[in-house]
Motif scaffolding. Structure first.
Motif, PDB file in Angstrom:
ATOM      1  N   LEU A 199       0.828  -1.207   0.000  1.00 43.63           N
ATOM      2  CA  LEU A 199       0.000   0.000   0.000  1.00 43.63           C
ATOM      3  C   LEU A 199       0.868   1.265   0.000  1.00 43.63           C
ATOM      4  O   LEU A 199       0.625   2.201  -0.764  1.00 43.63           O
ATOM      5  CB  LEU A 199      -0.918  -0.011   1.232  1.00 43.63           C
ATOM      6  CG  LEU A 199      -1.843   1.185   1.440  1.00 43.63           C
ATOM      7  CD1 LEU A 199      -2.711   1.401   0.216  1.00 43.63           C
ATOM      8  CD2 LEU A 199      -2.700   0.974   2.671  1.00 43.63           C
ATOM      9  N   GLY A 200       1.916   1.243   0.831  1.00 45.90           N
ATOM     10  CA  GLY A 200       2.783   2.420   0.940  1.00 45.90           C
ATOM     11  C   GLY A 200       3.516   2.710  -0.358  1.00 45.90           C
ATOM     12  O   GLY A 200       3.593   3.859  -0.786  1.00 45.90           O
ATOM     13  N   VAL A 201       4.031   1.645  -0.995  1.00 42.83           N
ATOM     14  CA  VAL A 201       4.762   1.837  -2.254  1.00 42.83           C
ATOM     15  C   VAL A 201       3.823   2.393  -3.317  1.00 42.83           C
ATOM     16  O   VAL A 201       4.160   3.336  -4.042  1.00 42.83           O
ATOM     17  CB  VAL A 201       5.408   0.507  -2.708  1.00 42.83           C
ATOM     18  CG1 VAL A 201       5.879   0.609  -4.149  1.00 42.83           C
ATOM     19  CG2 VAL A 201       6.559   0.155  -1.798  1.00 42.83           C
ATOM     20  N   LEU A 231       4.266   5.977  -5.086  1.00 40.94           N
ATOM     21  CA  LEU A 231       4.363   6.040  -6.549  1.00 40.94           C
ATOM     22  C   LEU A 231       3.291   6.968  -7.111  1.00 40.94           C
ATOM     23  O   LEU A 231       3.551   7.806  -7.977  1.00 40.94           O
ATOM     24  CB  LEU A 231       4.211   4.643  -7.160  1.00 40.94           C
ATOM     25  CG  LEU A 231       5.433   3.745  -7.072  1.00 40.94           C
ATOM     26  CD1 LEU A 231       5.152   2.393  -7.715  1.00 40.94           C
ATOM     27  CD2 LEU A 231       6.619   4.407  -7.763  1.00 40.94           C
ATOM     28  N   PHE A 232       2.075   6.807  -6.584  1.00 37.45           N
ATOM     29  CA  PHE A 232       0.965   7.677  -6.982  1.00 37.45           C
ATOM     30  C   PHE A 232       1.343   9.141  -6.756  1.00 37.45           C
ATOM     31  O   PHE A 232       1.159  10.004  -7.627  1.00 37.45           O
ATOM     32  CB  PHE A 232      -0.260   7.274  -6.160  1.00 37.45           C
ATOM     33  CG  PHE A 232      -1.396   8.262  -6.160  1.00 37.45           C
ATOM     34  CD1 PHE A 232      -2.241   8.373  -7.250  1.00 37.45           C
ATOM     35  CD2 PHE A 232      -1.643   9.048  -5.042  1.00 37.45           C
ATOM     36  CE1 PHE A 232      -3.299   9.275  -7.232  1.00 37.45           C
ATOM     37  CE2 PHE A 232      -2.688   9.948  -5.021  1.00 37.45           C
ATOM     38  CZ  PHE A 232      -3.524  10.064  -6.121  1.00 37.45           C
ATOM     39  N   ALA A 233       1.926   9.402  -5.580  1.00 37.67           N
ATOM     40  CA  ALA A 233       2.284  10.787  -5.239  1.00 37.67           C
ATOM     41  C   ALA A 233       3.393  11.313  -6.151  1.00 37.67           C
ATOM     42  O   ALA A 233       3.357  12.458  -6.590  1.00 37.67           O
ATOM     43  CB  ALA A 233       2.715  10.868  -3.776  1.00 37.67           C
ATOM     44  N   LEU A 234       4.373  10.449  -6.472  1.00 36.04           N
ATOM     45  CA  LEU A 234       5.496  10.886  -7.317  1.00 36.04           C
ATOM     46  C   LEU A 234       5.053  11.121  -8.750  1.00 36.04           C
ATOM     47  O   LEU A 234       5.375  12.133  -9.356  1.00 36.04           O
ATOM     48  CB  LEU A 234       6.611   9.826  -7.307  1.00 36.04           C
ATOM     49  CG  LEU A 234       7.422   9.687  -6.033  1.00 36.04           C
ATOM     50  CD1 LEU A 234       8.399   8.529  -6.162  1.00 36.04           C
ATOM     51  CD2 LEU A 234       8.176  10.968  -5.764  1.00 36.04           C
ATOM     52  N   VAL A 235       4.300  10.140  -9.276  1.00 39.24           N
ATOM     53  CA  VAL A 235       3.921  10.199 -10.686  1.00 39.24           C
ATOM     54  C   VAL A 235       3.052  11.413 -10.970  1.00 39.24           C
ATOM     55  O   VAL A 235       3.155  12.044 -12.022  1.00 39.24           O
ATOM     56  CB  VAL A 235       3.209   8.886 -11.087  1.00 39.24           C
ATOM     57  CG1 VAL A 235       2.500   9.039 -12.409  1.00 39.24           C
ATOM     58  CG2 VAL A 235       4.215   7.755 -11.139  1.00 39.24           C
ATOM     59  N   LEU A 236       2.197  11.779 -10.022  1.00 34.23           N
ATOM     60  CA  LEU A 236       1.369  12.973 -10.228  1.00 34.23           C
ATOM     61  C   LEU A 236       2.049  14.236  -9.709  1.00 34.23           C
ATOM     62  O   LEU A 236       1.971  15.285 -10.323  1.00 34.23           O
ATOM     63  CB  LEU A 236       0.019  12.807  -9.524  1.00 34.23           C
ATOM     64  CG  LEU A 236      -0.965  11.858 -10.173  1.00 34.23           C
ATOM     65  CD1 LEU A 236      -2.270  11.829  -9.389  1.00 34.23           C
ATOM     66  CD2 LEU A 236      -1.250  12.286 -11.608  1.00 34.23           C
ATOM     67  N   THR A 286       5.450 -13.833  -1.831  1.00 31.22           N
ATOM     68  CA  THR A 286       6.193 -12.618  -1.475  1.00 31.22           C
ATOM     69  C   THR A 286       5.439 -11.819  -0.424  1.00 31.22           C
ATOM     70  O   THR A 286       6.014 -10.976   0.238  1.00 31.22           O
ATOM     71  CB  THR A 286       6.349 -11.710  -2.707  1.00 31.22           C
ATOM     72  OG1 THR A 286       5.036 -11.410  -3.198  1.00 31.22           O
ATOM     73  CG2 THR A 286       7.149 -12.369  -3.796  1.00 31.22           C
ATOM     74  N   GLY A 287       4.145 -12.076  -0.288  1.00 32.89           N
ATOM     75  CA  GLY A 287       3.325 -11.288   0.624  1.00 32.89           C
ATOM     76  C   GLY A 287       2.696 -10.099  -0.079  1.00 32.89           C
ATOM     77  O   GLY A 287       1.758  -9.501   0.437  1.00 32.89           O
ATOM     78  N   PHE A 288       3.229  -9.761  -1.268  1.00 36.80           N
ATOM     79  CA  PHE A 288       2.635  -8.669  -2.032  1.00 36.80           C
ATOM     80  C   PHE A 288       1.569  -9.257  -2.941  1.00 36.80           C
ATOM     81  O   PHE A 288       1.877 -10.028  -3.848  1.00 36.80           O
ATOM     82  CB  PHE A 288       3.698  -7.944  -2.860  1.00 36.80           C
ATOM     83  CG  PHE A 288       4.817  -7.404  -2.027  1.00 36.80           C
ATOM     84  CD1 PHE A 288       4.596  -6.331  -1.170  1.00 36.80           C
ATOM     85  CD2 PHE A 288       6.081  -7.980  -2.078  1.00 36.80           C
ATOM     86  CE1 PHE A 288       5.619  -5.846  -0.379  1.00 36.80           C
ATOM     87  CE2 PHE A 288       7.103  -7.498  -1.289  1.00 36.80           C
ATOM     88  CZ  PHE A 288       6.876  -6.434  -0.431  1.00 36.80           C
ATOM     89  N   GLY A 323      11.886  11.237   1.493  1.00 35.79           N
ATOM     90  CA  GLY A 323      12.350  10.414   2.610  1.00 35.79           C
ATOM     91  C   GLY A 323      11.536  10.676   3.863  1.00 35.79           C
ATOM     92  O   GLY A 323      11.138   9.743   4.570  1.00 35.79           O
ATOM     93  N   LEU A 324      11.251  11.955   4.113  1.00 34.24           N
ATOM     94  CA  LEU A 324      10.483  12.293   5.318  1.00 34.24           C
ATOM     95  C   LEU A 324       9.049  11.792   5.213  1.00 34.24           C
ATOM     96  O   LEU A 324       8.398  11.541   6.227  1.00 34.24           O
ATOM     97  CB  LEU A 324      10.489  13.805   5.530  1.00 34.24           C
ATOM     98  CG  LEU A 324      11.856  14.405   5.864  1.00 34.24           C
ATOM     99  CD1 LEU A 324      11.775  15.915   5.926  1.00 34.24           C
ATOM    100  CD2 LEU A 324      12.360  13.849   7.186  1.00 34.24           C
ATOM    101  N   GLN A 325       8.559  11.640   3.986  1.00 35.26           N
ATOM    102  CA  GLN A 325       7.181  11.195   3.820  1.00 35.26           C
ATOM    103  C   GLN A 325       6.981   9.752   4.262  1.00 35.26           C
ATOM    104  O   GLN A 325       5.864   9.322   4.511  1.00 35.26           O
ATOM    105  CB  GLN A 325       6.744  11.337   2.355  1.00 35.26           C
ATOM    106  CG  GLN A 325       6.551  12.763   1.913  1.00 35.26           C
ATOM    107  CD  GLN A 325       5.611  13.518   2.811  1.00 35.26           C
ATOM    108  OE1 GLN A 325       4.486  13.104   3.053  1.00 35.26           O
ATOM    109  NE2 GLN A 325       6.069  14.616   3.373  1.00 35.26           N
ATOM    110  N   VAL A 326       8.074   8.979   4.347  1.00 33.09           N
ATOM    111  CA  VAL A 326       7.940   7.578   4.752  1.00 33.09           C
ATOM    112  C   VAL A 326       7.360   7.496   6.164  1.00 33.09           C
ATOM    113  O   VAL A 326       6.475   6.678   6.446  1.00 33.09           O
ATOM    114  CB  VAL A 326       9.296   6.861   4.663  1.00 33.09           C
ATOM    115  CG1 VAL A 326       9.195   5.449   5.198  1.00 33.09           C
ATOM    116  CG2 VAL A 326       9.756   6.843   3.221  1.00 33.09           C
TER     117      VAL A 326
END
Lengths: 336, 319
Positions: free
Chosen positions: A102-104, A108-113, A179-181, A265-268
């Motif tokens: 979910l986090g990845v 990704l959603f946040a970066l791509v947009l 893998t759990g994913f 990084g801080l967003q993690v």
């Protein structure tokens, strides 16, 4: 470089002590204990209560309990859940992939947009697009996650029926965790339609969890871009006769990404906080939901161990981000 | 708002033009306009802007970019911030070659080494993989020059190329520029506020003040007999020309963007200002083999009569 990593690692020690202190004492300030909570409304007689307390070591003075806990942590033992009697580490390992997935997706959603929106807003500063992006990002940033999630569920799941309401995958499917994913596991499984189902279930939680990082990344990209676009070397790049696209996408972006990477990084850390709410709203079987339930059940070991592990992960990711600076910023690479 | 106004200038092949003026007089902005590099939200409105017979006002951006960096190149005041900190010298140098000359990676690399040698950078091959922050300001300016001359430009604009450098390096960089100019017969525009640099390098000089050309003439004439009171005052303020005693100064400051005087822009600071020049802005007109923007050029035989007729008021700033 090695010295830098060691310094950063040594900073982890006080942080870890802080996390154990907060996790240990704060949860014990909450009225009730795990045994009462488990017994529920039926109640429990005093003798049995005492006996169970003794069994879990909860009858000892707080400081002694803390000492025993720290001693075990130092030996790598995070203890067992009082409720499920399952090892905290095992539970964490089982649930962690769901949160990572979910986090990845959210990041990704946040970066791509966010990055393209920030770049365009900077390049067309003061345009309608710029004002629109900045207004939306302020709204997104200030939106309470639980409310935003419920609104999306009401609209897209209940009214329009486009997406499922909750869970990671339709109950029809059983996917053997490899893998759990689920996105990967469902692709590898023979089950038809499982992948699409997993994907459908991811859409809304991804949007909800990704909204705050999206807003932050878009704003940061815009302001970093604006600053860089005013630099002398951008004028030089233009004076070379390079195309507008190359000036922006190569000469400006490379430099503008330096502060943006810090923010990512801080967003993690923000993601884990957001995951608690998002997973609860969408019944997503991940770390966030696990921790919230541990609070409700006063499951002390789960909360203590879980927070410690989350803290370790957030700090490792931030360290990794710091290490990648050198890759994008040559001035850092050579001075260390 | 007009930052630069009524500038008219013509440059021949192989000519060296010095552009002088105080800070904020519009020297750089004029040249950035020529390069098409006016920063947001500025715009260029000109009656004519042509290079090598091509009208820069009507050609497309794409066409214009084929000229900039190839036939017209520019170097800037701060070499270290003018180079991109995230890319190697080699990358930034070969980028121009590959764009304008269509060279492949290998050819561009060979040419880049040649260029670095020409601008006097020792062990050029190893410098290709260096980043700007690893080189000194003087070295970086040499790299900027190498980048600018990479495609054999017909016109090179040097915007205060030595201002940010050590005094010892300044002379070396100027020498280098002049050598390259002669070798290649480039037209060179040398923007500076250093009259000494102009005297050493330029064939023709353009004096700018508050965004306007005040005087423009051959360097020898201008230094021997300045025609504009501003030019004369600038020259009088040079330590090299001082005849002992206190150094001459020009009273007052350059008018800002929003407090431009009504008449001649220099009139508040001009010792020869009159009622007429306070109210009527002089036009740029041909004078003594160049151009001048003054009602009362110093070499005008009827000057005293004109000033008397127009009622002398003198310097406002000094009184």
């Amino acid at each position: 470089m090695i010295r830098f990593i060691l310094t950063r690692l040594s900073l982890l020690i006080p942080t870890f002590i802080g996390i154990t202190l907060v996790a240990f004492f704060l949860i014990r300030l909450v009225p009730g204990d795990p045994i009462e909570t488990m017994a529920g409304e039926r109640g429990i007689d005093a003798a049995r209560h005492e006996q169970l307390k003794k069994e879990f070591g909860l009858d000892q003075p707080l400081l002694v309990q803390y000492g025993i806990y720290i001693g075990r942590v130092l030996q790598g033992d995070l203890g067992k859940s009082i409720v499920t009697r399952e090892s905290v580490l095992t539970e964490f390992q089982n649930l962690f992939p769901a949160t990572v997935e979910l986090g990845v997706c959210a990041i990704l959603f946040a970066l791509v947009l966010g990055i393209p929106a920030g770049i365009l807003a900077a390049v067309r500063r003061n345009s309608i697009f710029d004002h629109g992006v900045m207004g939306l990002s302020l709204t997104g940033y200030s939106m309470p996650i639980f409310w935003w999630g419920l609104i999306l569920i009401l609209l897209f799941s209940v009214q329009l029926g486009w997406t499922p309401v909750s869970g990671r995958i339709d109950v029809l499917y059983y996917i053997e965790p490899v893998t759990g994913f689920l996105l990967i596991d469902s692709l590898m499984s023979e089950e038809e339609g499982a992948f699409l189902s997993a994907l459908e279930h991811l859409i809304l939680p991804t949007i909800v969890l990704g909204t705050v990082p999206l807003a932050v990344i878009a704003r940061m990209t815009r302001s970093a871009m604006l600053e860089v676009l005013g630099e002398d070397y951008i004028r030089t790049a233009k004076a070379k006769g390079l195309s507008r696209f190359r000036v922006i996408a190569l000469h400006a972006l490379r430099n503008a990404m330096i502060p943006v990477v810090t923010v990512i990084g801080l967003q993690v850390g923000v993601l884990f906080t957001g995951a608690i709410l998002t997973e609860t709203i969408f019944s997503w079987p991940g770390i966030g939901k696990w921790l919230i339930e541990a609070i409700f059940r006063r499951d002390y070991p789960v909360l203590q161990g879980g927070l410690l592990l989350v803290g370790a992960i957030v700090m490792s990711v931030n360290l990794l981000v710091d290490l990648t600076y050198g890759l994008i910023n040559p001035r850092i690479r050579h001075t260390r | 708002m007009r930052a630069v106004d009524g500038v008219s200038l013509k440059l021949e092949e192989g000519e060296v033009l010095g552009v002088v003026g105080e800070s904020g007089s519009g020297k750089s902005v004029t040249m950035l306009a020529l390069m098409g590099l006016i920063p947001f939200p500025g715009r260029v409105k000109a009656d004519k802007l042509a290079f090598n017979g091509r009208n820069l006002l009507t050609i497309s951006d794409r066409e214009r970019r084929k000229l900039t960096g190839k036939d017209v190149a520019m170097i800037f005041q701060e070499p270290t911030t003018s180079l991109n900190p995230s890319f190697t010298i080699g990358f930034q140098l070969t980028e121009t070659l590959r764009l304008h000359e269509g060279m492949d990676r290998k050819a561009a690399r060979r040419r880049a080494i040649e260029l670095l040698e020409q601008v006097g950078i020792p062990s050029p091959e190893s410098r290709l993989s260096a980043y700007p922050h690893q080189l000194s300001g003087g070295m970086n300016q040499r790299v900027m020059i190498a980048m600018a001359i990479a495609c054999n430009p017909k016109l090179l604009i040097a915007d205060e190329p030595t201002t940010a450098l050590d005094v010892t390096i300044q002379a070396q960089i100027l020498d280098l520029l002049m050598t390259l100019q002669k070798e290649r017969n480039m037209a060179l525009v040398m923007i500076t506020h250093n009259m000494g640099v102009v005297a050493d390098t330029a064939q023709r000089v353009m004096v700018m003040y508050a965004g306007q050309i005040m005087e423009e003439r051959s360097a020898a004439d201008l230094f021997a007999s300045p025609q504009h009171p501003y030019t004369a005052a600038l020259l009088a303020a040079l330590p090299e020309r001082s005849e002992g005693g206190r150094l001459a100064t020009i009273p007052g400051v350059v008018p800002g963007l929003y407090d431009r005087p009504k008449g001649c822009l220099f009139s508040p600071r001009c010792a020869y200002a009159t009622e007429h020049s306070r109210n009527v802005r002089p036009a740029l007109r041909p004078w003594a083999g160049g151009q001048i923007r003054c009602h009362y050029p110093l070499g005008d035989p009827e000057r005293d009569a004109h000033i008397k007729k127009d009622h002398l008021v003198g310097t406002e700033a000094a009184s």
